[in-house]
Motif scaffolding. Structure first.
Motif, PDB file in Angstrom:
ATOM      1  N   LEU A   1     -15.868  15.471  24.679  1.00 56.82           N
ATOM      2  CA  LEU A   1     -16.603  15.519  25.947  1.00 56.82           C
ATOM      3  C   LEU A   1     -15.696  15.719  27.159  1.00 56.82           C
ATOM      4  O   LEU A   1     -16.146  16.164  28.206  1.00 56.82           O
ATOM      5  CB  LEU A   1     -17.442  14.245  26.115  1.00 56.82           C
ATOM      6  CG  LEU A   1     -18.561  14.106  25.077  1.00 56.82           C
ATOM      7  CD1 LEU A   1     -19.292  12.794  25.234  1.00 56.82           C
ATOM      8  CD2 LEU A   1     -19.538  15.276  25.191  1.00 56.82           C
ATOM      9  N   SER A   2     -14.421  15.391  27.005  1.00 58.52           N
ATOM     10  CA  SER A   2     -13.525  15.584  28.143  1.00 58.52           C
ATOM     11  C   SER A   2     -12.920  16.982  28.155  1.00 58.52           C
ATOM     12  O   SER A   2     -12.559  17.497  29.203  1.00 58.52           O
ATOM     13  CB  SER A   2     -12.406  14.539  28.127  1.00 58.52           C
ATOM     14  OG  SER A   2     -11.605  14.725  26.976  1.00 58.52           O
TER      15      SER A   2
ATOM     16  N   PRO B   1     -16.269   8.408  15.825  1.00 53.87           N
ATOM     17  CA  PRO B   1     -15.506   7.382  16.543  1.00 53.87           C
ATOM     18  C   PRO B   1     -15.420   7.738  18.028  1.00 53.87           C
ATOM     19  O   PRO B   1     -15.404   8.922  18.377  1.00 53.87           O
ATOM     20  CB  PRO B   1     -14.116   7.462  15.910  1.00 53.87           C
ATOM     21  CG  PRO B   1     -14.299   8.143  14.609  1.00 53.87           C
ATOM     22  CD  PRO B   1     -15.506   9.001  14.733  1.00 53.87           C
ATOM     23  N   THR B   2     -15.344   6.718  18.867  1.00 53.30           N
ATOM     24  CA  THR B   2     -15.310   6.920  20.317  1.00 53.30           C
ATOM     25  C   THR B   2     -14.221   7.909  20.745  1.00 53.30           C
ATOM     26  O   THR B   2     -14.450   8.744  21.616  1.00 53.30           O
ATOM     27  CB  THR B   2     -15.054   5.587  21.038  1.00 53.30           C
ATOM     28  OG1 THR B   2     -15.622   4.537  20.264  1.00 53.30           O
ATOM     29  CG2 THR B   2     -15.689   5.605  22.413  1.00 53.30           C
ATOM     30  N   GLU B   3     -13.037   7.805  20.115  1.00 58.14           N
ATOM     31  CA  GLU B   3     -11.943   8.693  20.503  1.00 58.14           C
ATOM     32  C   GLU B   3     -12.360  10.158  20.360  1.00 58.14           C
ATOM     33  O   GLU B   3     -12.044  10.992  21.209  1.00 58.14           O
ATOM     34  CB  GLU B   3     -10.700   8.489  19.633  1.00 58.14           C
ATOM     35  CG  GLU B   3     -10.252   7.052  19.456  1.00 58.14           C
ATOM     36  CD  GLU B   3     -10.935   6.409  18.253  1.00 58.14           C
ATOM     37  OE1 GLU B   3     -11.754   5.483  18.504  1.00 58.14           O
ATOM     38  OE2 GLU B   3     -10.656   6.807  17.119  1.00 58.14           O
ATOM     39  N   VAL B   4     -13.045  10.440  19.244  1.00 57.07           N
ATOM     40  CA  VAL B   4     -13.463  11.817  19.001  1.00 57.07           C
ATOM     41  C   VAL B   4     -14.475  12.242  20.063  1.00 57.07           C
ATOM     42  O   VAL B   4     -14.363  13.325  20.651  1.00 57.07           O
ATOM     43  CB  VAL B   4     -14.080  11.960  17.597  1.00 57.07           C
ATOM     44  CG1 VAL B   4     -14.631  13.362  17.402  1.00 57.07           C
ATOM     45  CG2 VAL B   4     -13.044  11.646  16.526  1.00 57.07           C
ATOM     46  N   GLN B   5     -15.437  11.397  20.333  1.00 55.30           N
ATOM     47  CA  GLN B   5     -16.439  11.722  21.351  1.00 55.30           C
ATOM     48  C   GLN B   5     -15.775  11.998  22.690  1.00 55.30           C
ATOM     49  O   GLN B   5     -16.069  12.986  23.351  1.00 55.30           O
ATOM     50  CB  GLN B   5     -17.430  10.562  21.504  1.00 55.30           C
ATOM     51  CG  GLN B   5     -18.256  10.323  20.255  1.00 55.30           C
ATOM     52  CD  GLN B   5     -19.334   9.269  20.475  1.00 55.30           C
ATOM     53  OE1 GLN B   5     -19.506   8.759  21.576  1.00 55.30           O
ATOM     54  NE2 GLN B   5     -20.071   8.948  19.425  1.00 55.30           N
TER      55      GLN B   5
ATOM     56  N   LEU C   1     -24.766  15.214  27.897  1.00 52.87           N
ATOM     57  CA  LEU C   1     -24.506  15.168  26.459  1.00 52.87           C
ATOM     58  C   LEU C   1     -24.478  13.725  25.965  1.00 52.87           C
ATOM     59  O   LEU C   1     -25.049  13.405  24.915  1.00 52.87           O
ATOM     60  CB  LEU C   1     -23.181  15.867  26.136  1.00 52.87           C
ATOM     61  CG  LEU C   1     -23.291  17.383  25.938  1.00 52.87           C
ATOM     62  CD1 LEU C   1     -21.925  18.040  25.940  1.00 52.87           C
ATOM     63  CD2 LEU C   1     -24.030  17.688  24.635  1.00 52.87           C
ATOM     64  N   ARG C   2     -23.838  12.853  26.706  1.00 53.15           N
ATOM     65  CA  ARG C   2     -23.785  11.435  26.305  1.00 53.15           C
ATOM     66  C   ARG C   2     -25.193  10.863  26.178  1.00 53.15           C
ATOM     67  O   ARG C   2     -25.480  10.095  25.268  1.00 53.15           O
ATOM     68  CB  ARG C   2     -23.008  10.612  27.335  1.00 53.15           C
ATOM     69  CG  ARG C   2     -21.514  10.900  27.302  1.00 53.15           C
ATOM     70  CD  ARG C   2     -20.697   9.658  27.630  1.00 53.15           C
ATOM     71  NE  ARG C   2     -19.291   9.991  27.789  1.00 53.15           N
ATOM     72  CZ  ARG C   2     -18.370   9.805  26.846  1.00 53.15           C
ATOM     73  NH1 ARG C   2     -18.689   9.272  25.683  1.00 53.15           N
ATOM     74  NH2 ARG C   2     -17.110  10.137  27.050  1.00 53.15           N
ATOM     75  N   ARG C   3     -26.043  11.273  27.084  1.00 54.87           N
ATOM     76  CA  ARG C   3     -27.428  10.799  27.023  1.00 54.87           C
ATOM     77  C   ARG C   3     -28.105  11.333  25.747  1.00 54.87           C
ATOM     78  O   ARG C   3     -28.794  10.601  25.046  1.00 54.87           O
ATOM     79  CB  ARG C   3     -28.183  11.244  28.278  1.00 54.87           C
ATOM     80  CG  ARG C   3     -29.130  10.179  28.797  1.00 54.87           C
ATOM     81  CD  ARG C   3     -29.803  10.635  30.080  1.00 54.87           C
ATOM     82  NE  ARG C   3     -28.852  11.010  31.124  1.00 54.87           N
ATOM     83  CZ  ARG C   3     -28.943  12.130  31.868  1.00 54.87           C
ATOM     84  NH1 ARG C   3     -29.944  12.972  31.679  1.00 54.87           N
ATOM     85  NH2 ARG C   3     -28.039  12.381  32.783  1.00 54.87           N
TER      86      ARG C   3
END
Lengths: 255, 255
Positions: B163-164, B155-159, B181-183
Motif C-alpha cells: 500500500l505504500s 501479514p501487516t508488513e506485506v500490506q 484500499l484499506r477500507r
DNA sequence: GAATCTCTTCCATTTTCCGGAAGGCGGGCT
DNA sequence: AGCCCGCCTTCCGGAAAATGGAAGAGATTC
C-alpha cells in the motif's frame, strides 16, 4: 570415481551440486528436513545448509514453520515455461479432452527424457481402469503405450542403451526380451500405433501414437488406456492416431 | 550497491547468479539465445556460457538444434512437486470444476508470493468474459478478486509494503488510493469475500474468497470472474465462499 | 569483403567455497 | 535430575573453483 565412505574428494562445480540437492525431493517425499537432504544427496551437512540457503533466496525451495523444506513456488512458475512441459500440455489439452469425452477412457500424454517416459498430462475417465501414472512422473520406456512409441522413434543410441540394459518387469506379461521388443518397435513404426497389452498392470491395455513437430520429428505421444479386452486395439489405434495427428497440426500451427 | 555501467565488482555466490540467469525467461520469451540471457541478466558472456552449461547438465535448461535455450523438462518435473503449485492445484481442481460447471464462468485459483499473486489454475468458461491471466503468471495484489483476498489476510508488513509503494493501474476504475484500499480489505475480512469491480478490465468483475490450511492460515484464494453487471456480487460471494470452504476441508483432510 | 552478429575456448588472477568442529536446542530414556 | 542422540546453525583458515578479457571461428548482413 572414489566416493566411498568419507575421504573427502574434490566436489566439482557448485551449481551442479546445488541442483543435485533438489533431486532429493520426490512425489513420495515432497517435504524433507535439512539432514534428509544432506544424506540423500551425500553432501556434508554444513555445505547442504549453505547451498539450501542460496536456493531458498531465489525461491527454488521454501521452508515451512516446521522447518521442512519443500519445492518453492518460483521453481513451479518457471516450470510452467517449459515448452515440452506446460507448453505442450496446453496445446494438446483440448484434443485430449475430446478423446476423453468420446471414449470415456484414460488418456495420457508423454514425452521422452533420456531413457525414460515423463507423463505430461493424464485424464482419468470416470469408471475407467485405474492407472499408475502421475503427471510429472517417470516410467520405463519399454512398458507403456506411450513409451513404446517414443522408443520406436528414438535415436538408435537410446534404443540400444534401453534394450541392452536390464528391462523393468511390472507383470508376468511385461516383455523383457530385447529381440521381441525390437520386433514390437518395428511394428509400431509400420502400423503407426503401439500396443502395450497388460504389461504394466494385468487389467489394462494401452494403445499409443506419435506426435510430430513442424519438422516431422517425434516429440511426444498420446495413448488410451482401457480395460484389457474391452475394445479392439486396432480400433483404438485409429482413434489415437487421429488425435495424434490433430495435436501435431496444432503444434505446427500458430507460432 | 554500485552496479552502474561495467566497472566489474564482486559478483557473490555462484548459485544465486546461475539461478538469476533463469529469470531471463518469461511467458513472452520462452526461448532465448545465449547473448540474450547474458544481456538480460547482466552477466558477462563467458560466465553466462559456463553457468548455462552447468544448468543444462542437470536439465534446468535445454538447447534446441537452433541453439536457443529453453526451460528444461527436469525443471518442470520438479515444479510438479511444489506443494503450493501443482499440489494445491490437484487437490482443488475437482471443486473448481464444479464451480465452473454450475456457473459457466471463469474460475481462478491463486496464491500469494511476496507482494504478487501467482495464478495456479484457471478454468475458462466457454463464452465467459475473456481474462488476462495465465497459469503460472503474476499480477498485482491490489486489482484482482483473488489478490484482494490474499492481501486482506497477508501479514501487516506485506500490506504496508504494497500500500505504500506505487499501485499499478489497469483501468480507469482501478483503485489506487491506499486509504480506500484499506477500507476494502477490512470489508473483505468482514464479509468473507472480495469484489474487484472492473479494476482489471472494464467488462469484468471478480469475486474471491479465502482458502485456509489445517491451522486456519490463509494459503490461497478462489474467484469467479464474470461480465460486469451479469450477476449480483453477493450471490457470487456465497458461491465462492462455499467452494473455498470445500477446498479448505479437502486440504485439511487426507494426509 | 568488411562490418557485425553469434558462440566457444583459454587461463592467470582472485574470489568464493569448503566442511570439520563446536555449540545450541529439544526430546526421549533411565 | 542427568544423559544421549537427533536436529540445526555458525565460524573461519586452507584449498579449490569461479571469473571474464581476449582471441578466434562461423554466420549474416550490407
Amino acid at each position: 570415481m572414489t566416493r566411498r565412505g568419507h575421504p573427502t574428494g574434490p566436489s566439482g562445480p557448485v551449481v551442479g551440486r546445488a541442483l543435485r540437492l533438489l533431486d532429493a525431493f520426490s512425489a513420495e517425499r515432497p517435504e524433507l528436513t535439512l539432514s534428509d537432504i544432506a544424506r540423500r544427496a551425500d553432501v556434508p551437512l554444513a555445505t547442504t545448509h549453505r547451498l539450501l540457503n542460496e536456493l531458498r533466496a531465489w525461491g527454488a525451495v521454501e521452508r515451512g514453520e516446521d522447518g521442512l523444506y519443500r519445492i518453492g513456488l518460483r521453481l513451479w512458475e518457471l516450470g510452467t515455461l517449459a515448452p515440452r512441459g506446460q507448453g505442450l500440455r496446453e496445446r494438446a489439452l483440448p484434443f485430449l479432452e475430446d478423446l476423453s469425452q468420446i471414449t470415456r477412457e484414460n488418456v495420457q500424454l508423454a514425452v521422452r527424457e533420456g531413457t525414460k517416459v515423463v507423463f505430461i498430462e493424464r485424464i482419468a475417465g470416470s469408471g475407467a481402469v485405474p492407472v499408475l501414472t502421475r503427471v510429472g512422473g517417470r516410467f520405463a520406456l519399454t512398458a507403456t503405450g506411450v513409451g513404446l512409441v517414443l522408443l520406436a522413434h528414438a535415436p538408435t543410441e537410446v534404443q540400444d542403451e534401453v534394450l541392452s540394459g536390464p528391462i523393468e518387469r511390472y507383470t508376468s506379461r511385461t516383455v523383457t526380451d530385447p529381440v521381441r521388443l525390437r520386433r514390437m518397435l518395428a511394428d509400431v513404426r509400420t502400423s503407426g500405433y503401439s500396443i502395450s497389452d497388460r504389461q504394466v498392470t494385468l487389467d489394462a491395455c494401452s494403445v499409443g501414437a506419435a506426435i510430430h513437430d513442424r519438422r516431422g520429428q517425434v516429440v511426444a505421444a498420446v495413448s488410451l488406456v482401457v480395460r484389457h479386452g474391452s475394445a479392439s486395439p486396432h480400433a483404438l489405434g485409429l482413434l489415437v492416431r487421429t488425435s495424434a495427428r490433430s495435436i501435431s497440426r496444432a503444434l505446427a500451427g500458430p507460432v
